[in-house]
Design an enzyme around this catalytic site. Structure first.
Site, PDB file in Angstrom:
ATOM      1  N   ASP A 528       1.668   1.457  13.624  1.00 14.59           N
ATOM      2  CA  ASP A 528       1.729   1.843  12.218  1.00 14.59           C
ATOM      3  C   ASP A 528       0.482   2.661  11.911  1.00 14.59           C
ATOM      4  OD1 ASP A 528       3.026   1.589   9.519  1.00 14.59           O
ATOM      5  OD2 ASP A 528       1.072   0.741   9.049  1.00 14.59           O
ATOM      6  N   GLU A 574      -6.337   6.778  -5.530  1.00 13.13           N
ATOM      7  CA  GLU A 574      -5.210   5.894  -5.814  1.00 13.13           C
ATOM      8  C   GLU A 574      -4.712   5.165  -4.565  1.00 13.13           C
ATOM      9  OE1 GLU A 574      -3.595  10.144  -5.296  1.00 13.13           O
ATOM     10  OE2 GLU A 574      -5.320   9.136  -6.224  1.00 13.13           O
ATOM     11  N   HIS A 579      -4.479   0.468   0.894  1.00 17.89           N
ATOM     12  CA  HIS A 579      -4.838   0.218   2.292  1.00 17.89           C
ATOM     13  C   HIS A 579      -6.218  -0.408   2.450  1.00 17.89           C
ATOM     14  CE1 HIS A 579      -7.110   3.905   1.752  1.00 17.89           C
ATOM     15  NE2 HIS A 579      -6.004   4.622   1.608  1.00 17.89           N
ATOM     16  N   HIS A 669      -0.372  -3.945   4.514  1.00 19.71           N
ATOM     17  CA  HIS A 669      -0.952  -2.631   4.260  1.00 19.71           C
ATOM     18  C   HIS A 669      -2.254  -2.435   5.031  1.00 19.71           C
ATOM     19  CE1 HIS A 669       2.172  -1.803   1.421  1.00 19.71           C
ATOM     20  NE2 HIS A 669       1.863  -2.878   0.729  1.00 19.71           N
ATOM     21  N   ASP A 674       0.578  -4.515   9.851  1.00 22.89           N
ATOM     22  CA  ASP A 674       1.923  -3.969   9.660  1.00 22.89           C
ATOM     23  C   ASP A 674       2.615  -3.740  11.000  1.00 22.89           C
ATOM     24  OD1 ASP A 674       1.492  -4.062   6.997  1.00 22.89           O
ATOM     25  OD2 ASP A 674       1.476  -1.900   6.651  1.00 22.89           O
TER      26      ASP A 674
END
Length: 714
Positions: A528, A574, A579, A669, A674
C-alpha cells in the site's frame, strides 16, 4: 442483474398465462358479433379510451413498483443472505445474517443464525479436542523454537531448490547487517521465507557442497561440507552444510550454519602485519646495541669521546626501534591484505568431485592411480576443483588427450595432487599464459586466475614431463592438514528456535510466476502507499510504501518493507490528519529514486496485491521513466476480488470487507498496516473464490476484469 432479469421474465410469463384465456374468449365473442354490434362496441370503447389508457398506465406503474419491492425484499434479500451464509461457513464464522425484509425472510434469517450458533458450539468442541491432542506436539515445537532462538550461530534451512524454509533470529540480524545497495533501504534483509539462498550465497559453492555431502553419504562417511564465500559487500562467510534426510536415505534439503569471519580474518591479518613490522630489522638493531654494551662493559676506562660514540649508537638504535613501534601502532590497520581461509578436506573427495565435473561438462574420461586415501589437505575445495576443471578444459582445447589421470601423494607437510595426460610437450610460455588467465570452465567463469588460487593456498604448481612414459602432468603442491575428530552421531543433534519457519516449504518447488498455478501456492507481495494527494497525473507523490510477503498461504509479518519517502514537494495540509505523516517526518528521508529500486528487489518473483490497485500502480508507473524500474508481474486487486466473491454486496471498501470477513487490524491509514489488512483480506478471499471455481491467478485476473470497478482509471 441476471437474477433480476429472470424474475421479470417469470412475472411476464405468469401475466400471459393469467390473461391468455380472457384474450381468447374476447376474440371469439368479437368474431360472433354482427356488424352493427361491432360498430356500437367500437364507438363505446373509443369514447372511453383516454380514461382506460390512464388506468392502464397507472396499473402498470403500481405493478412495476410492487415488482421492484418484491424483488428487493425477496430476491436480492435472499441473494445477500446466501452470500452471508457462505461467509459464515468459510471466512468469518462469527458473522451473522441481519434479519431484514418481510416476515418470511426474517424468520429464515433467524433460523440461519440459530443453525450457525449450533454449528459454532460443535466447532468449539471439536477445536478443544484438537487442541488437547496437539498440546504435546506444540510443546515439543516450542521447545525446539526456544533452543534455536538461543543459538549464537546463524542457521538457515533450505529445500533442494535452495528456497529458504527456516531461519533463526541470528540469521535475520546477520544478513540484515550484510545488506548492501537497494536492499539496505527500509532496514531490508537478504533473507526471507520462500526466497532463494542463492541471492546470498554463490550457487556454485552451495551445489558443490551438496555434491560433497552426497558423495560422503554414498561412502558411509559423515555427511558434512564446509566452504568459504564472499557477499556482495565483500564480507567473508564460513558456511557449514549438513543434510536434511528424507525417507529411504534421500535428501529433502540442507541446514546451513553461517558465520561472518571477516572481522577475525582482519584481526589476524593485523596481528601478522604488526609482528612482521616489529621484527623487521630488529635483529641487526639488537646486534648493534649488544656490541655497544659489550664494549662499554669490557673497557670501563675507555676515553670519554669513544664512550660517547657507543652511547650514541645505543640511543640511535633504540630511537629507531621506537619510531618503528609508533608507526606500526598507527599505521598497521591501513595495510591489511585479504587472506583466503582454508578448510580441512579429504584429498580423494576433491579428486572424485573434479572427475565428476570434468566428465559431465567436458565428456572427457578420467582415471586414478596411486591415491593416498587417508591424505587430508588444507584447501578451498570449490576454487581448487574449478582450477582442475579449467586446466582440463585447456588441455582438451589445445592437445585433445584421450583421457586424464589423477594421482595423490604426500611428502612431509606437503600434498602432491597431479593431473596427468599423454600428449606433445608444452612450452613454459604457454603454461605461464594459462596461469595468468582468468579461469573459465564450461559456461562458468571465475574472477580468479590459476596463480591467484595457488597463492591463496600458500602452495605451488608446476608442469613436468615423464619422458619414459611419454606423458606430462601438472602438480599442485598444497599444505597437508590433520582432520579433527568427528563427533559421535548421538552428539550431533540439530536444535534451535524456528522463529521464522514454515516446514511445508520442503514441498515448495518453484517461485516463478505461473498464472496457471493455484492461488494458494504462489508467493505474493501485498503493498500500500500513502501519497500527498489523489491525483498522480497532476504531481502528487508517494510519501510512504508499506509491504509484506505472503508465502505458502501465510502472511509474514516479520518480513516487511516500510519506508517513508521524501516527495520533494510540500505536503497537502488536509492529508496530514489522514496519514499522520508530517513535513518533519519526510525531511531527510530517501527519495523515490532510492526507495523504488529497494521495493522492486523486495517483491521480486512475487505477484503484487493491493486494494484499489489501479491507484497505487499508477503512481509506480509514472516513475518508470525517471527510475528505470518497471513492475511487470501480475497484480491482484482485493477490491475487484471482493466484487467477484460477493457481487450482491453494496460496498467493497476495505473497512467494509474487513468487517464482513472478520479481519481485525490496529490503526489504519498507515501504509504498512493497510498492507497487512489487505493481506489478511486476500487470504480470506482465496477459499471463497475457490468455491466459485476461481483457483488460479489467471482465473482471478479474468474474473476481476469483468467487474464494474475494473473500468476505473487514474
Amino acid at each position: 442483474m441476471k437474477a433480476k432479469y429472470r424474475f421479470i421474465a417469470a412475472i411476464v410469463v405468469l401475466a400471459l398465462l393469467m390473461t391468455g384465456p380472457f384474450v381468447v374468449t374476447s376474440l371469439l365473442v368479437w368474431l360472433d358479433m354482427k356488424d352493427a354490434e361491432r360498430t356500437m362496441l367500437t364507438e363505446l370503447l373509443l369514447s372511453r379510451l383516454p380514461v382506460g389508457t390512464l388506468m392502464t398506465l397507472f396499473g402498470f406503474a403500481i405493478g412495476a413498483a410492487v415488482l421492484h419491492k418484491l424483488f428487493k425484499q425477496y430476491v436480492e434479500g435472499l441473494l445477500r443472505m446466501a452470500e452471508t451464509l457462505r461467509l459464515m461457513l468459510g471466512a468469518n464464522r462469527d458473522f451473522r445474517v441481519t434479519p431484514d425484509g418481510p416476515p418470511e425472510v426474517r424468520q429464515l434469517a433467524q433460523a440461519a443464525n440459530d443453525l450457525a450458533a449450533q454449528r459454532d458450539a460443535l466447532m468449539d468442541d471439536v477445536d478443544a479436542q484438537i487442541a488437547r491432542a496437539k498440546a504435546s506436539v506444540e510443546e515439543e515445537k516450542n521447545r525446539l523454537a526456544a533452543l534455536m532462538s538461543e543459538l549464537a550461530q546463524a542457521v538457515v534451512v533450505c529445500n533442494l531448490d535452495g528456497r529458504i524454509l527456516l531461519y533463526n533470529n541470528r540469521a535475520r540480524l546477520q544478513f540484515k547487517a550484510l545488506a548492501q545497495g537497494p536492499t539496505s533501504v527500509s532496514g531490508g534483509a537478504l533473507i526471507g521465507l520462500g526466497r532463494s539462498i542463492f541471492s546470498i550465497l554463490d550457487k556454485g559453492q552451495v551445489e558443490h557442497a551438496r555434491e560433497v555431502i552426497v558423495q560422503r553419504l554414498a561412502a558411509g562417511k559423515m555427511p558434512m561440507a564446509h566452504f568459504i564465500t564472499t557477499t556482495r559487500g565483500g564480507q567473508l562467510l564460513r558456511v557449514q552444510m549438513v543434510p536434511v534426510m528424507a525417507g529411504e536415505g534421500g535428501l529433502s534439503g540442507y541446514v546451513l550454519t553461517v558465520e561472518n569471519i571477516t572481522r577475525s580474518i582482519e584481526e589476524e591479518e593485523r596481528r601478522d602485519q604488526a609482528l612482521h613490522t616489529l621484527t623487521q630489522g630488529s635483529r641487526s638493531a639488537i646486534g648493534n646495541i649488544r656490541a655497544a654494551v659489550a664494549n662499554l662493559l669490557d673497557y670501563p676506562d675507555m676515553e670519554p669521546e669513544l664512550r660517547e660514540r657507543f652511547l650514541r649508537v645505543i640511543d640511535d638504535e633504540v630511537a629507531r626501534r621506537s619510531v618503528v613501534i609508533d608507526q606500526t601502532m598507527s599505521q598497521f590497520s591501513d595495510s591489511m591484505k585479504t587472506r583466503w581461509p582454508l578448510e580441512d578436506i579429504l584429498g580423494i573427495d576433491v579428486i572424485a568431485a573434479a572427475q565428476r565435473r570434468i566428465e559431465d561438462k567436458l565428456k572427457l574420461p578420467t582415471k586414478t592411480e596411486e591415491l593416498d586415501d587417508a591424505l587430508w589437505m588444507r584447501a578451498d575445495s570449490y576454487s581448487l576443483i574449478f582450477a582442475l576443471g579449467f586446466l582440463a578444459s585447456k588441455l582438451q582445447d589445445h592437445y585433445a588427450p584421450r583421457e586424464l589421470r589423477f594421482r595423490l601423494s604426500s611428502e612431509g607437510r606437503l600434498a602432491y595432487l597431479d593431473l596427468i595426460w599423454s600428449g606433445p610437450a608444452m612450452s613454459s610460455e604457454t603454461f605461464y599464459t594459462w596461469e595468468m588467465e582468468v579461469m573459465q570452465f564450461g559456461s562458468e567463469t571465475s574472477p580468479l586466475t590459476l596463480r591467484e588460487v595457488i597463492d591463496r593456498h600458500g602452495g605451488e604448481i608446476w608442469y613436468q614431463r615423464e619422458k619414459a612414459a611419454h606423458r606430462a602432468f601438472f602438480r599442485f603442491v598444497l599444505p597437508v592438514a590433520t582432520p579433527e575428530t568427528e563427533a559421535a552421531p548421538e552428539e550431533r543433534r540439530v536444535t534451535g528456535r524456528p522463529e521464522y519457519y514454515d516446514f511445508d516449504l520442503f514441498k515448495f518447488e518453484d517461485a516463478s510466476i505461473d498464472l496457471d498455478r493455484k492461488l494458494s501456492e504462489l508467493a505474493y507481495t501485498v503493498f500500500d502507499t500513502e501519497t500527498t494527494g489523489l491525483e498522480p497525473s497532476n504531481g502528487d507523490e508517494i510519501i510512504q510504501i508499506g509491504a509484506a510477503r505472503i508465502v505458502n498461504n501465510r502472511l509474514l509479518r516479520q518480513e516487511v518493507f516500510n519506508q517513508i519517502v521524501d516527495p520533494e514537494r510540500p505536503l497537502r495540509p488536509e492529508g496530514i490528519p489522514i496519514h499522520g505523516i508530517t513535513e518533519d517526518m519526510v525531511r531527510g528521508q530517501p527519495t523515490i529514486d532510492v526507495v523504488l529500486p529497494a521495493f522492486h528487489e523486495f517483491c521480486e518473483e512475487t505477484v503484487l496485491i493491493a486494494h484499489n490497485a489501479a491507484f497505487d500502480m499508477r503512481f509506480l508507473q509514472l516513475k518508470e521513466e525517471r527510475t528505470g524500474i518497471r513492475f511487470g508481474q501480475p497484480v491482484l486487486d482485493t477490491l475487484l476480488l471482493s466484487a467477484v466473491a460477493h457481487p450482491n454486496q453494496e460496498s467493497h471498501k476495505l473497512d467494509d470487507i474487513m468487517t464482513r470477513l472478520g479481519v481485525v487490524i490496529g490503526k489504519r491509514h498507515n501504509a504498512l498496516e493497510d498492507a497487512l489488512a489487505t493481506g489478511e483480506v486476500f487470504l480470506k478471499l482465496v477459499p471463497l473464490l475457490e468455491e466459485q471455481g476461481i483457483v488460479t491467478v489467471r482465473q482471478a485476473l479474468e474474473a476481476s476484469e469483468k467487474t464494474y470497478f475494473a473500468r476505473v482509471k487514474y
